[in-house]
Write a protein that holds these residues in place. Structure first.
Motif, PDB file in Angstrom:
ATOM      1  N   GLN A  33      41.651  11.022  37.439  1.00  0.00           N
ATOM      2  CA  GLN A  33      40.246  11.101  37.818  1.00  0.00           C
ATOM      3  C   GLN A  33      39.908   9.919  38.706  1.00  0.00           C
ATOM      4  OE1 GLN A  33      37.037  12.564  35.241  1.00  0.00           O
ATOM      5  NE2 GLN A  33      36.091  10.564  35.472  1.00  0.00           N
ATOM      6  N   PRO A  34      39.425  10.170  39.912  1.00  0.00           N
ATOM      7  CA  PRO A  34      39.125   9.058  40.818  1.00  0.00           C
ATOM      8  C   PRO A  34      37.887   8.304  40.372  1.00  0.00           C
ATOM      9  CG  PRO A  34      38.399  11.130  41.771  1.00  0.00           C
ATOM     10  CD  PRO A  34      39.136  11.478  40.509  1.00  0.00           C
ATOM     11  N   LEU A  63      28.570  10.127  48.526  1.00  0.00           N
ATOM     12  CA  LEU A  63      29.466  10.206  47.369  1.00  0.00           C
ATOM     13  C   LEU A  63      29.214  11.499  46.609  1.00  0.00           C
ATOM     14  CD1 LEU A  63      29.268   6.552  45.989  1.00  0.00           C
ATOM     15  CD2 LEU A  63      30.841   7.501  47.699  1.00  0.00           C
ATOM     16  N   LYS A  64      30.290  12.036  46.045  1.00  0.00           N
ATOM     17  CA  LYS A  64      30.218  13.233  45.225  1.00  0.00           C
ATOM     18  C   LYS A  64      30.587  12.814  43.806  1.00  0.00           C
ATOM     19  CE  LYS A  64      31.721  18.066  45.899  1.00  0.00           C
ATOM     20  NZ  LYS A  64      30.756  18.685  46.801  1.00  0.00           N
ATOM     21  N   SER A  65      29.830  13.278  42.809  1.00  0.00           N
ATOM     22  CA  SER A  65      30.091  12.869  41.436  1.00  0.00           C
ATOM     23  C   SER A  65      31.443  13.368  40.958  1.00  0.00           C
ATOM     24  CB  SER A  65      28.994  13.415  40.527  1.00  0.00           C
ATOM     25  OG  SER A  65      29.322  13.190  39.167  1.00  0.00           O
ATOM     26  N   VAL A  66      32.153  12.532  40.185  1.00  0.00           N
ATOM     27  CA  VAL A  66      33.444  12.962  39.638  1.00  0.00           C
ATOM     28  C   VAL A  66      33.265  14.094  38.626  1.00  0.00           C
ATOM     29  CG1 VAL A  66      34.562  10.751  40.035  1.00  0.00           C
ATOM     30  CG2 VAL A  66      33.410  11.164  37.856  1.00  0.00           C
ATOM     31  N   VAL A  96      42.039  13.186  51.350  1.00  0.00           N
ATOM     32  CA  VAL A  96      43.059  12.140  51.381  1.00  0.00           C
ATOM     33  C   VAL A  96      43.056  11.404  50.045  1.00  0.00           C
ATOM     34  CG1 VAL A  96      43.856  10.059  52.571  1.00  0.00           C
ATOM     35  CG2 VAL A  96      42.666  11.860  53.856  1.00  0.00           C
ATOM     36  N   ILE A  97      44.231  11.291  49.420  1.00  0.00           N
ATOM     37  CA  ILE A  97      44.375  10.577  48.156  1.00  0.00           C
ATOM     38  C   ILE A  97      44.842   9.147  48.445  1.00  0.00           C
ATOM     39  CG2 ILE A  97      45.328  10.670  45.827  1.00  0.00           C
ATOM     40  CD1 ILE A  97      43.795  13.212  46.753  1.00  0.00           C
ATOM     41  N   ASN A 115      40.093   2.374  45.834  1.00  0.00           N
ATOM     42  CA  ASN A 115      41.132   1.995  44.879  1.00  0.00           C
ATOM     43  C   ASN A 115      42.125   3.127  44.677  1.00  0.00           C
ATOM     44  OD1 ASN A 115      40.221  -0.712  43.999  1.00  0.00           O
ATOM     45  ND2 ASN A 115      38.389   0.408  43.352  1.00  0.00           N
ATOM     46  N   PRO A 116      43.306   2.829  44.116  1.00  0.00           N
ATOM     47  CA  PRO A 116      44.288   3.889  43.882  1.00  0.00           C
ATOM     48  C   PRO A 116      43.693   5.045  43.080  1.00  0.00           C
ATOM     49  CG  PRO A 116      45.290   1.745  43.561  1.00  0.00           C
ATOM     50  CD  PRO A 116      43.827   1.490  43.762  1.00  0.00           C
TER      51      PRO A 116
END
Length: 289
Positions: free
Chosen positions: A78-79, A108-111, A138-139, A243-244
């Motif tokens: 989960q990002p 931004l889009k909510s996780v 893109v990850i 971040n990753p």
């Protein structure tokens, strides 16, 4: 590497790694940490070992048992952030606001919008302006802050597709910013697979398509973006730290329902298919909540 994610009846993840010689996905759920390490910039040696194992046919690998599984989000974790770019294609910017883009918009889009089951998308109760937007996502595999394009390119772990579903009345008719129209449950399906960057050598020339009930609505190349993909990622890192595991979704081409004359929004029972030859295809049914 090509990774496909599934969920079982309890919501637990199952990870499949594509092995061409065996024409199937091998269950690598137990190797989750090693897989992510291999996708990060410093994981070159480990990535090479996995690629060699794949090339030899992964003889000791066990195929994914599809019984009771559903295709799930292609995100490895989960990002913390889903950073979305708007007005990155001239044709969409013109149909949305009537002006040519000079730089992208950023929201931004909510996780909580991430879809755990890619078979359907919800039409919110009482909503009537559900729209679609196929995008290259893109990850991120390494921390980026105020990066340049070369640094951003190095930090990319892989690519997948996202359909940036948008409820236009929520987005544009209720005040505030775009988040209201972008973050409903299931509005962020990622899939069908995560493709590591070593398999996509040129993300700036990928064909994207979206169909509704078989009708072609969107068709474009990432070559039409106002900036190359790595530059878009670097652009985002000017305004927030990536971040990753975070995602940058690179915007949608023209052809959305809102831009049609008259507008043509999705309704329950519609079938949405979004695809890219280098990544694959996702088919979803619109369901009334």
């Amino acid at each position: 590497m090509r990774l496909q994610y599934y969920a079982d009846e309890d919501g637990e993840s199952v990870i499949g790694l594509w092995v061409p010689k065996r024409n199937c996905f091998i269950d690598v759920t137990a190797q989750e940490e090693q897989l992510w390490a291999a996708m990060c910039p410093e994981g070159k040696k480990l990535r090479k070992e996995i690629e060699t194992w794949i090339a030899k046919g992964a003889a000791d690998g066990v195929p994914v048992d599809m019984g009771g599984l559903v295709l799930s989000s292609a995100l490895h974790m989960q990002p913390g952030t889903i950073a979305c770019l708007g007005k990155c294609y001239k044709a969409h910017a013109m149909e949305f606001s009537g002006d040519e883009p000079t730089e992208p918009s950023l929201f931004l889009k909510s996780v909580s919008a991430i879809a755990s089951d890619l078979s359907y998308v919800l039409n919110p109760s009482g909503a009537s302006k559900l729209d679609y937007e196929v995008e290259l996502a893109v990850i991120i595999g390494d921390t980026l802050h105020n990066a340049d394009a070369a640094e951003a390119k190095r930090a990319i772990a892989g690519y997948t597709l996202m359909c940036d579903y948008s409820e236009r009345s929520y987005q544009l008719e209720h005040g505030g910013q775009w988040t209201k129209g972008k973050s409903y449950d299931t509005f962020a399906p990622f899939g069908p697979v995560l493709v590591t960057k070593d398999e996509i050598h040129d993300p700036d020339h990928l064909e994207l398509e979206l169909r509704v009930n078989g009708e072609l609505r969107q068709k474009a190349s990432t070559a039409d973006l106002i900036m190359p993909v790595a530059e878009l990622v670097a652009y985002v890192s000017r305004f927030l730290t990536l971040n990753p595991g975070d995602v940058v979704s690179t915007g949608t081409p023209g052809g959305v329902g809102m831009g049609m004359n008259p507008p043509c929004y999705l309704k329950p029972g519609d079938i949405v298919e979004f695809s890219c030859p280098a990544i694959g295809s996702v088919k979803q049914v619109v369901e009334a909540e």
